[in-house]
Design a protein around this motif. Sequence first.
Motif, mmCIF file in Angstrom:
data_model
loop_
_atom_site.group_PDB
_atom_site.id
_atom_site.type_symbol
_atom_site.label_atom_id
_atom_site.label_comp_id
_atom_site.label_asym_id
_atom_site.label_seq_id
_atom_site.Cartn_x
_atom_site.Cartn_y
_atom_site.Cartn_z
ATOM 1 N N ILE A 97 0.819 -1.222 0.000
ATOM 2 C CA ILE A 97 0.000 0.000 0.000
ATOM 3 C C ILE A 97 0.855 1.276 0.000
ATOM 4 C CG2 ILE A 97 -1.589 1.395 1.421
ATOM 5 C CD1 ILE A 97 -3.121 -0.636 -0.138
ATOM 6 N N PRO A 98 1.810 1.440 0.932
ATOM 7 C CA PRO A 98 2.594 2.683 0.902
ATOM 8 C C PRO A 98 3.442 2.821 -0.360
ATOM 9 C CG PRO A 98 3.360 1.242 2.681
ATOM 10 C CD PRO A 98 2.133 0.629 2.095
ATOM 11 N N VAL A 99 3.887 1.707 -0.926
ATOM 12 C CA VAL A 99 4.660 1.748 -2.173
ATOM 13 C C VAL A 99 3.772 2.291 -3.295
ATOM 14 C CG1 VAL A 99 5.852 0.334 -3.909
ATOM 15 C CG2 VAL A 99 6.185 -0.133 -1.464
ATOM 16 N N LEU A 100 2.559 1.772 -3.377
ATOM 17 C CA LEU A 100 1.614 2.212 -4.408
ATOM 18 C C LEU A 100 1.237 3.685 -4.211
ATOM 19 C CD1 LEU A 100 -0.222 1.457 -6.805
ATOM 20 C CD2 LEU A 100 -1.947 0.777 -5.117
ATOM 21 N N ALA A 101 0.913 4.048 -2.993
ATOM 22 C CA ALA A 101 0.505 5.425 -2.708
ATOM 23 C C ALA A 101 1.608 6.419 -3.060
ATOM 24 C CB ALA A 101 0.113 5.563 -1.236
ATOM 25 N N LYS A 102 2.825 6.101 -2.666
ATOM 26 C CA LYS A 102 3.952 6.996 -2.957
ATOM 27 C C LYS A 102 4.192 7.108 -4.464
ATOM 28 C CE LYS A 102 8.815 7.811 -1.988
ATOM 29 N NZ LYS A 102 10.045 7.308 -1.370
ATOM 30 N N ALA A 103 4.160 5.978 -5.157
ATOM 31 C CA ALA A 103 4.408 5.993 -6.604
ATOM 32 C C ALA A 103 3.389 6.860 -7.334
ATOM 33 C CB ALA A 103 4.384 4.565 -7.151
ATOM 34 N N LEU A 104 2.128 6.778 -6.918
ATOM 35 C CA LEU A 104 1.069 7.498 -7.613
ATOM 36 C C LEU A 104 0.809 8.892 -7.040
ATOM 37 C CD1 LEU A 104 -1.463 4.577 -8.042
ATOM 38 C CD2 LEU A 104 -0.071 5.612 -9.829
ATOM 39 N N GLY A 105 1.366 9.169 -5.863
ATOM 40 C CA GLY A 105 1.090 10.443 -5.221
ATOM 41 C C GLY A 105 -0.351 10.535 -4.735
ATOM 42 N N LYS A 106 -0.891 9.402 -4.295
ATOM 43 C CA LYS A 106 -2.283 9.333 -3.830
ATOM 44 C C LYS A 106 -2.291 9.007 -2.337
ATOM 45 C CE LYS A 106 -4.146 9.387 -8.092
ATOM 46 N NZ LYS A 106 -5.226 10.206 -8.578
ATOM 47 N N PRO A 107 -3.347 9.403 -1.611
ATOM 48 C CA PRO A 107 -3.441 9.065 -0.189
ATOM 49 C C PRO A 107 -3.596 7.553 0.017
ATOM 50 C CG PRO A 107 -5.022 10.798 -0.773
ATOM 51 C CD PRO A 107 -4.449 10.262 -2.051
ATOM 52 N N GLU A 108 -2.902 7.027 1.014
ATOM 53 C CA GLU A 108 -2.974 5.587 1.304
ATOM 54 C C GLU A 108 -4.402 5.126 1.547
ATOM 55 O OE1 GLU A 108 -0.306 3.894 4.198
ATOM 56 O OE2 GLU A 108 1.391 5.049 3.443
ATOM 57 N N GLN A 109 -5.244 5.962 2.165
ATOM 58 C CA GLN A 109 -6.593 5.522 2.522
ATOM 59 C C GLN A 109 -7.462 5.223 1.305
ATOM 60 O OE1 GLN A 109 -5.453 8.644 3.418
ATOM 61 N NE2 GLN A 109 -7.061 10.169 3.168
ATOM 62 N N TYR A 110 -7.039 5.661 0.117
ATOM 63 C CA TYR A 110 -7.794 5.357 -1.100
ATOM 64 C C TYR A 110 -7.188 4.204 -1.901
ATOM 65 C CZ TYR A 110 -10.513 9.650 -0.536
ATOM 66 O OH TYR A 110 -11.337 10.630 -0.068
ATOM 67 N N CYS A 111 -6.028 3.708 -1.509
ATOM 68 C CA CYS A 111 -5.330 2.678 -2.277
ATOM 69 C C CYS A 111 -5.777 1.277 -1.891
ATOM 70 C CB CYS A 111 -3.823 2.800 -2.081
ATOM 71 S SG CYS A 111 -3.136 4.318 -2.778
ATOM 72 N N VAL A 112 -5.853 0.411 -2.897
ATOM 73 C CA VAL A 112 -6.212 -0.990 -2.692
ATOM 74 C C VAL A 112 -5.176 -1.862 -3.398
ATOM 75 C CG1 VAL A 112 -7.935 -2.788 -3.139
ATOM 76 C CG2 VAL A 112 -8.685 -0.446 -2.665
ATOM 77 N N VAL A 113 -4.713 -2.890 -2.710
ATOM 78 C CA VAL A 113 -3.862 -3.909 -3.314
ATOM 79 C C VAL A 113 -4.541 -5.244 -3.067
ATOM 80 C CG1 VAL A 113 -1.628 -5.082 -3.265
ATOM 81 C CG2 VAL A 113 -1.734 -2.594 -2.987
ATOM 82 N N SER A 114 -4.746 -6.008 -4.125
ATOM 83 C CA SER A 114 -5.320 -7.344 -3.969
ATOM 84 C C SER A 114 -4.409 -8.349 -4.651
ATOM 85 C CB SER A 114 -6.742 -7.411 -4.526
ATOM 86 O OG SER A 114 -6.776 -7.095 -5.899
ATOM 87 N N LEU A 115 -4.371 -9.528 -4.072
ATOM 88 C CA LEU A 115 -3.491 -10.584 -4.570
ATOM 89 C C LEU A 115 -4.266 -11.887 -4.617
ATOM 90 C CD1 LEU A 115 -0.588 -11.598 -5.269
ATOM 91 C CD2 LEU A 115 -0.321 -12.029 -2.840
ATOM 92 N N ILE A 116 -4.250 -12.515 -5.767
ATOM 93 C CA ILE A 116 -4.873 -13.819 -5.932
ATOM 94 C C ILE A 116 -3.748 -14.797 -6.240
ATOM 95 C CG2 ILE A 116 -6.548 -15.177 -7.226
ATOM 96 C CD1 ILE A 116 -7.886 -12.409 -7.891
ATOM 97 N N ALA A 117 -3.531 -15.714 -5.316
ATOM 98 C CA ALA A 117 -2.428 -16.671 -5.430
ATOM 99 C C ALA A 117 -2.914 -18.016 -5.970
ATOM 100 C CB ALA A 117 -1.787 -16.871 -4.061
ATOM 101 N N GLU A 118 -1.955 -18.838 -6.320
ATOM 102 C CA GLU A 118 -2.192 -20.216 -6.762
ATOM 103 C C GLU A 118 -3.094 -20.321 -7.989
ATOM 104 O OE1 GLU A 118 -3.401 -22.512 -3.329
ATOM 105 O OE2 GLU A 118 -1.466 -22.200 -2.356
ATOM 106 N N VAL A 119 -3.013 -19.320 -8.864
ATOM 107 C CA VAL A 119 -3.778 -19.347 -10.112
ATOM 108 C C VAL A 119 -3.046 -20.262 -11.090
ATOM 109 C CG1 VAL A 119 -4.591 -17.950 -12.058
ATOM 110 C CG2 VAL A 119 -4.616 -16.999 -9.741
ATOM 111 N N PRO A 120 -3.732 -21.242 -11.682
ATOM 112 C CA PRO A 120 -3.067 -22.032 -12.714
ATOM 113 C C PRO A 120 -2.622 -21.077 -13.833
ATOM 114 C CG PRO A 120 -5.145 -23.044 -12.074
ATOM 115 C CD PRO A 120 -5.094 -21.688 -11.440
ATOM 116 N N MET A 121 -1.323 -20.988 -14.044
ATOM 117 C CA MET A 121 -0.803 -19.980 -14.964
ATOM 118 C C MET A 121 0.450 -20.503 -15.662
ATOM 119 S SD MET A 121 0.071 -16.000 -13.972
ATOM 120 C CE MET A 121 -1.542 -15.728 -13.274
ATOM 121 N N ASN A 122 0.540 -20.196 -16.928
ATOM 122 C CA ASN A 122 1.697 -20.562 -17.734
ATOM 123 C C ASN A 122 2.137 -19.317 -18.476
ATOM 124 O OD1 ASN A 122 3.214 -21.429 -20.113
ATOM 125 N ND2 ASN A 122 2.589 -23.503 -19.559
#
Length: 119
Positions: free
Chosen positions: A24-49
């Motif tokens: 979250i703080p990495v994303l907020a800093k990169a975009l210059g946006k407040p942390e309270q508006y930032c969302v990071v989601s991660l979906i693991a174990e996706v069958p992927m090639n």
Amino acid sequence: MPHFRIETNVPKSKIPQDFVSKAIPVLAKALGKPEQYCVVSLIAEVPMNFGGSTDPCAIGNLMSIGALGVEQNKKHAKVLFELVERELGVPQDRMYITFQDEPTGNVGFKGTTFHSLFG
């Protein structure tokens, strides 16, 4: 309003428990946006090639209202690829990130859109 979504074939057991909180703080800093508006989601174990191999890989999408563009995306890519490689072990040449700049009227929040709230 920024949302960085990652899908990966990395097993949940190899993903740091605090990854999304650290991102979250990495994303907020990169975009210059407040942390309270930032969302990071991660979906693991996706069958992927990726490129004929099931070695660790990922696909990401960064959506934001503004703060995206040809030159800005190069800077965002550097920071986000480094984050994913360091924390998830996905090499930078085994991931794509798409950048999606949304108009304020296309992002809903608090029962309306950002255009109505801040437009």
